[in-house]
Write a protein that holds these residues in place. Structure first.
Motif, PDB file in Angstrom:
ATOM      1  N   UNK A 113     -25.966  38.267  46.157  1.00  9.19           N
ATOM      2  CA  UNK A 113     -26.221  37.425  47.306  1.00  9.19           C
ATOM      3  C   UNK A 113     -27.057  38.206  48.307  1.00  9.19           C
ATOM      4  N   UNK A 114     -27.878  37.508  49.084  1.00 12.47           N
ATOM      5  CA  UNK A 114     -28.771  38.188  50.000  1.00 12.47           C
ATOM      6  C   UNK A 114     -27.985  38.890  51.106  1.00 12.47           C
ATOM      7  N   UNK A 115     -28.358  40.136  51.367  1.00 11.48           N
ATOM      8  CA  UNK A 115     -27.737  40.930  52.419  1.00 11.48           C
ATOM      9  C   UNK A 115     -28.630  41.025  53.643  1.00 11.48           C
ATOM     10  N   UNK A 116     -29.923  41.326  53.406  1.00 11.11           N
ATOM     11  CA  UNK A 116     -30.894  41.401  54.498  1.00 11.11           C
ATOM     12  C   UNK A 116     -32.245  40.922  53.978  1.00 11.11           C
ATOM     13  N   UNK A 117     -33.049  40.403  54.918  1.00 12.67           N
ATOM     14  CA  UNK A 117     -34.377  39.896  54.550  1.00 12.67           C
ATOM     15  C   UNK A 117     -35.401  40.423  55.539  1.00 12.67           C
ATOM     16  N   UNK A 118     -36.480  41.007  55.017  1.00 12.59           N
ATOM     17  CA  UNK A 118     -37.589  41.504  55.813  1.00 12.59           C
ATOM     18  C   UNK A 118     -38.865  40.847  55.300  1.00 12.59           C
ATOM     19  N   UNK A 119     -39.978  40.979  56.020  1.00 13.60           N
ATOM     20  CA  UNK A 119     -41.213  40.335  55.557  1.00 13.60           C
ATOM     21  C   UNK A 119     -41.627  40.732  54.147  1.00 13.60           C
ATOM     22  N   UNK A 120     -41.466  41.998  53.789  1.00 14.51           N
ATOM     23  CA  UNK A 120     -41.900  42.451  52.473  1.00 14.51           C
ATOM     24  C   UNK A 120     -40.763  43.055  51.656  1.00 14.51           C
ATOM     25  N   UNK A 121     -39.526  42.804  52.064  1.00 16.46           N
ATOM     26  CA  UNK A 121     -38.395  43.452  51.403  1.00 16.46           C
ATOM     27  C   UNK A 121     -37.144  42.572  51.502  1.00 16.46           C
ATOM     28  N   UNK A 122     -36.375  42.531  50.408  1.00 15.69           N
ATOM     29  CA  UNK A 122     -35.109  41.813  50.379  1.00 15.69           C
ATOM     30  C   UNK A 122     -34.049  42.748  49.810  1.00 15.69           C
ATOM     31  N   UNK A 123     -32.869  42.711  50.408  1.00 16.73           N
ATOM     32  CA  UNK A 123     -31.742  43.527  49.950  1.00 16.73           C
ATOM     33  C   UNK A 123     -30.609  42.587  49.561  1.00 16.73           C
ATOM     34  N   UNK A 124     -30.053  42.796  48.374  1.00 18.99           N
ATOM     35  CA  UNK A 124     -28.930  42.001  47.894  1.00 18.99           C
ATOM     36  C   UNK A 124     -27.690  42.870  47.723  1.00 18.99           C
ATOM     37  N   UNK A 125     -26.536  42.228  47.685  1.00 20.88           N
ATOM     38  CA  UNK A 125     -25.281  42.890  47.395  1.00 20.88           C
ATOM     39  C   UNK A 125     -24.450  41.993  46.485  1.00 20.88           C
ATOM     40  N   UNK A 126     -23.330  42.493  46.044  1.00 22.47           N
ATOM     41  CA  UNK A 126     -22.469  41.732  45.138  1.00 22.47           C
ATOM     42  C   UNK A 126     -21.998  40.437  45.790  1.00 22.47           C
ATOM     43  N   UNK A 127     -22.060  39.357  45.025  1.00 16.68           N
ATOM     44  CA  UNK A 127     -21.528  38.077  45.477  1.00 16.68           C
ATOM     45  C   UNK A 127     -20.044  38.034  45.114  1.00 16.68           C
ATOM     46  N   UNK A 128     -19.206  38.065  46.118  1.00 14.22           N
ATOM     47  CA  UNK A 128     -17.763  38.140  45.890  1.00 14.22           C
ATOM     48  C   UNK A 128     -17.088  36.774  45.915  1.00 14.22           C
ATOM     49  N   UNK A 129     -17.852  35.719  45.763  1.00 10.91           N
ATOM     50  CA  UNK A 129     -17.254  34.389  45.751  1.00 10.91           C
ATOM     51  C   UNK A 129     -16.365  34.215  44.522  1.00 10.91           C
ATOM     52  N   UNK A 130     -15.460  33.260  44.621  1.00 11.32           N
ATOM     53  CA  UNK A 130     -14.489  33.021  43.551  1.00 11.32           C
ATOM     54  C   UNK A 130     -15.181  32.724  42.235  1.00 11.32           C
ATOM     55  N   UNK A 131     -16.179  31.826  42.278  1.00 11.67           N
ATOM     56  CA  UNK A 131     -16.868  31.448  41.055  1.00 11.67           C
ATOM     57  C   UNK A 131     -17.608  32.626  40.438  1.00 11.67           C
ATOM     58  N   UNK A 132     -18.286  33.418  41.235  1.00 15.58           N
ATOM     59  CA  UNK A 132     -19.051  34.530  40.691  1.00 15.58           C
ATOM     60  C   UNK A 132     -18.138  35.579  40.054  1.00 15.58           C
ATOM     61  N   UNK A 133     -16.964  35.776  40.616  1.00 19.18           N
ATOM     62  CA  UNK A 133     -16.023  36.711  39.996  1.00 19.18           C
ATOM     63  C   UNK A 133     -15.561  36.194  38.639  1.00 19.18           C
TER      64      UNK A 133
END
Length: 272
Positions: A113-133
């Protein structure tokens, strides 16, 4: 004149790299501290010395995506494996389109899941939602979801020319390595404790050595197992770039989609 005749008429690749590197070093030495050279002027210089403009643009794009990180050269990296991984590729498309495609892929196919968004960069982290687990646990995508284990995954995209962009993917697996090293330390400590307890109870020293060796051996295996995790995560990064390069779209998963819809509906009902 004699000295000039002694110079090689042609340069092989190694000599060319040395000459260009030295020339760049000399040129940099003439610049005053704080003085900069524009990319346009650099492209002109490259053209004057016979370097292809598209190669220079790609080199400039790689420099813009380069992030100064301490290189892992210590005993820990050599023993347990790398904590940070990276993969780079030049692909077709504008940076905005490439980032949008990557974001969709990471969230849909890598359980991030998206953690941070910049003009030329995106950072994701683990999606801890029930379905994704559930999805990761049941391996519904037929993959190990190696990137979902990372502390964070990032993508930096910069233009190379009008139709191409350079993509740099990074995965921070330092959390996974730390967990494995902690498990290795616990196993070694447990073996040492068991051996000490046997000695205290009056067992022969040879009998007390056995659990120490078993604990140390298990700890060694746990720590070294991170190397395999890092190799598979590096492969996952390269596979993402492969699909991005070929514009491959994932095949639909009707069963998985139906289950996802049911779980999502049930989860919403519980939250009401």
């Amino acid at each position: 004149m004699a000295a000039s005749r002694d110079l090689p008429a042609r340069l092989d690749r190694s000599a060319l790299e040395r000459v260009l590197a030295r020339a760049a070093e000399l040129q940099a030495g003439e610049l005053d501290p704080g003085e900069y050279i524009s990319e346009e002027r650099l492209l002109e210089i490259a053209k004057e010395v016979g370097l292809a403009p598209h190669h220079m643009r790609q080199a400039l794009a790689e420099e813009r995506t380069r992030i100064a990180l301490p290189e892992e050269t210590g005993a820990l990296a050599r023993f347990a494996g790398a904590g940070r991984l990276a993969a780079t590729r030049v692909v077709s498309g504008s940076p905005a389109d490439v980032l949008a495609t990557l974001d969709g892929w990471m969230q849909r196919e890598e359980c991030l899941t998206m953690k941070r968004r910049f003009p030329d960069r995106v950072v994701w982290e683990e999606n801890r939602s029930f379905w994704m687990q559930i999805r990761r646990g049941m391996d519904m995508g037929g993959r190990r979801y190696m990137l979902a284990r990372a502390h964070e995954v990032s993508a930096t995209v910069v233009p190379v020319d009008e139709g191409r962009s350079l993509v740099r993917l990074e995965a921070d697996l330092s959390n996974v390595r730390t967990t494995r090293l902690a498990g290795a330390g616990a196993s070694t400590a447990a073996g040492a404790f068991a051996g000490g307890a046997l000695l205290a109870l009056g067992f022969f020293p040879l009998a007390a050595i056995a659990p120490v060796l078993v604990g140390a051996s298990a700890g060694y295996g746990i720590a070294r197992s991170h190397r395999g995790v890092a190799v598979r995560a590096q492969l996952a990064l390269e596979q993402v770039l492969d699909r991005l390069e070929t514009r491959e779209t994932p095949a639909p998963r009707p069963i998985g989609s139906a289950i996802e819809a049911l779980v999502d509906r049930a989860t919403r009902g519980l939250l009401r």
